[in-house]
Design a protein around this motif. Structure first.
Motif, short mmCIF file in Angstrom:
data_model
loop_
_atom_site.label_atom_id
_atom_site.label_comp_id
_atom_site.label_asym_id
_atom_site.label_seq_id
_atom_site.Cartn_x
_atom_site.Cartn_y
_atom_site.Cartn_z
N ASP A 252 40.47 74.50 -13.87
CA ASP A 252 41.51 73.63 -14.39
C ASP A 252 40.94 72.33 -14.93
OD1 ASP A 252 43.69 75.31 -13.70
OD2 ASP A 252 43.55 74.65 -11.63
N ASN A 253 41.46 71.90 -16.08
CA ASN A 253 41.18 70.56 -16.57
C ASN A 253 41.94 69.60 -15.67
OD1 ASN A 253 39.64 71.45 -18.71
ND2 ASN A 253 41.30 71.36 -20.17
N VAL A 254 41.31 68.50 -15.35
CA VAL A 254 41.95 67.49 -14.51
C VAL A 254 42.79 66.59 -15.42
CG1 VAL A 254 41.56 65.57 -12.93
CG2 VAL A 254 40.04 67.57 -12.86
N PRO A 255 44.07 66.44 -15.13
CA PRO A 255 44.94 65.57 -15.94
C PRO A 255 44.46 64.13 -15.91
CG PRO A 255 46.26 66.95 -14.47
CD PRO A 255 44.82 67.10 -14.06
N LEU A 256 44.65 63.45 -17.03
CA LEU A 256 44.20 62.06 -17.15
C LEU A 256 44.74 61.16 -16.06
CD1 LEU A 256 44.43 61.54 -21.02
CD2 LEU A 256 42.37 61.78 -19.63
N ASP A 257 45.99 61.38 -15.66
CA ASP A 257 46.59 60.50 -14.65
C ASP A 257 45.95 60.67 -13.27
OD1 ASP A 257 47.73 63.04 -14.41
OD2 ASP A 257 49.65 62.27 -13.73
N GLN A 258 45.22 61.76 -13.05
CA GLN A 258 44.55 61.96 -11.76
C GLN A 258 43.12 61.42 -11.75
OE1 GLN A 258 44.76 66.03 -10.52
NE2 GLN A 258 46.98 66.09 -10.61
N ILE A 259 42.53 61.24 -12.93
CA ILE A 259 41.13 60.81 -13.01
C ILE A 259 40.94 59.44 -12.37
CG2 ILE A 259 39.27 60.17 -14.59
CD1 ILE A 259 40.21 62.47 -16.40
N GLN A 260 41.83 58.50 -12.66
CA GLN A 260 41.69 57.15 -12.09
C GLN A 260 41.74 57.20 -10.57
OE1 GLN A 260 44.25 54.15 -13.71
NE2 GLN A 260 43.53 52.60 -12.28
N THR A 261 42.64 57.99 -10.02
CA THR A 261 42.74 58.13 -8.56
C THR A 261 41.45 58.70 -7.98
OG1 THR A 261 45.12 58.44 -8.72
CG2 THR A 261 44.06 59.17 -6.68
N LEU A 262 40.89 59.71 -8.63
CA LEU A 262 39.64 60.31 -8.16
C LEU A 262 38.50 59.29 -8.18
CD1 LEU A 262 39.91 63.77 -9.96
CD2 LEU A 262 40.06 63.35 -7.48
N GLN A 263 38.48 58.44 -9.21
CA GLN A 263 37.46 57.39 -9.29
C GLN A 263 37.67 56.34 -8.19
OE1 GLN A 263 36.15 56.70 -13.76
NE2 GLN A 263 38.36 56.72 -13.61
N GLU A 264 38.91 55.92 -8.01
CA GLU A 264 39.21 54.87 -7.04
C GLU A 264 38.91 55.30 -5.61
OE1 GLU A 264 43.28 53.85 -7.85
OE2 GLU A 264 42.75 52.68 -9.62
N ASN A 265 39.15 56.58 -5.29
CA ASN A 265 38.90 57.00 -3.91
C ASN A 265 37.48 57.52 -3.70
OD1 ASN A 265 38.85 59.74 -4.66
ND2 ASN A 265 40.97 60.08 -4.10
N GLY A 266 36.64 57.42 -4.74
CA GLY A 266 35.23 57.77 -4.61
C GLY A 266 34.93 59.26 -4.69
N THR A 267 35.91 60.05 -5.08
CA THR A 267 35.67 61.49 -5.21
C THR A 267 34.72 61.76 -6.37
OG1 THR A 267 37.84 61.97 -4.28
CG2 THR A 267 36.78 63.73 -5.53
N ILE A 268 34.89 61.01 -7.47
CA ILE A 268 34.00 61.13 -8.62
C ILE A 268 33.49 59.74 -8.99
CG2 ILE A 268 35.16 63.19 -9.50
CD1 ILE A 268 36.38 61.34 -11.71
N GLN A 269 32.38 59.70 -9.71
CA GLN A 269 31.86 58.45 -10.24
C GLN A 269 32.71 58.05 -11.45
OE1 GLN A 269 27.64 58.20 -10.73
NE2 GLN A 269 27.24 59.44 -8.92
N SER A 270 32.58 56.81 -11.86
CA SER A 270 33.35 56.36 -13.03
C SER A 270 32.89 57.12 -14.27
CB SER A 270 33.18 54.86 -13.24
OG SER A 270 31.90 54.58 -13.76
N LEU A 271 33.81 57.36 -15.17
CA LEU A 271 33.47 58.06 -16.40
C LEU A 271 32.48 57.23 -17.22
CD1 LEU A 271 36.86 59.66 -17.49
CD2 LEU A 271 35.07 60.56 -15.99
N GLN A 272 32.57 55.91 -17.12
CA GLN A 272 31.63 55.04 -17.82
C GLN A 272 30.20 55.31 -17.32
OE1 GLN A 272 32.47 50.86 -17.37
NE2 GLN A 272 30.92 50.25 -18.83
N LYS A 273 30.04 55.42 -16.01
CA LYS A 273 28.72 55.69 -15.45
C LYS A 273 28.24 57.09 -15.83
CE LYS A 273 26.01 55.57 -11.23
NZ LYS A 273 25.98 55.22 -9.82
#
Length: 103
Positions: free
Chosen positions: A24-45
């Protein structure tokens, strides 16, 4: 006996459904949450890690997918010579999983 067999087959199919689902593609609205809780690194990084592999390249497409319990950040780059590259990064660690020239 036929009803029992049908019920058994149905139960097996339904219990296996979560494993048979497509990635599954991860919806845009979930990406910020994943970054904030440390599940993924920032897309910028993650973008910076990808661009380190091909200095001067530009990112033409990217998406975050959830595959087999892992978040994978996929990018398409075009280098200064016009060569296209496909990269995949582990979105949690930034590790490069794939870095190959596009066919």
């Amino acid at each position: 006996m036929k009803k029992f067999t049908t019920a058994l087959v149905t139960a097996l199919v339904l219990s296996a459904a979560p494993f048979a689902m497509a990635d599954d593609n991860v919806p845009l609205d979930q990406i910020q949450t994943l970054q904030e809780n440390g599940t993924i690194q920032s897309l910028q990084k993650l973008n910076a890690i990808a661009l380190e592999q091909h200095p001067g390249a530009t990112i033409h497409d990217s998406e975050l997918e959830h595959e087999r319990g892992q978040y994978i950040y996929q990018l398409e780059l075009r280098d200064q010579q016009g060569v296209e590259w496909d990269l995949e990064l582990d979105a949690a660690t930034g590790a490069i999983l794939k870095n190959r020239q596009d066919d």
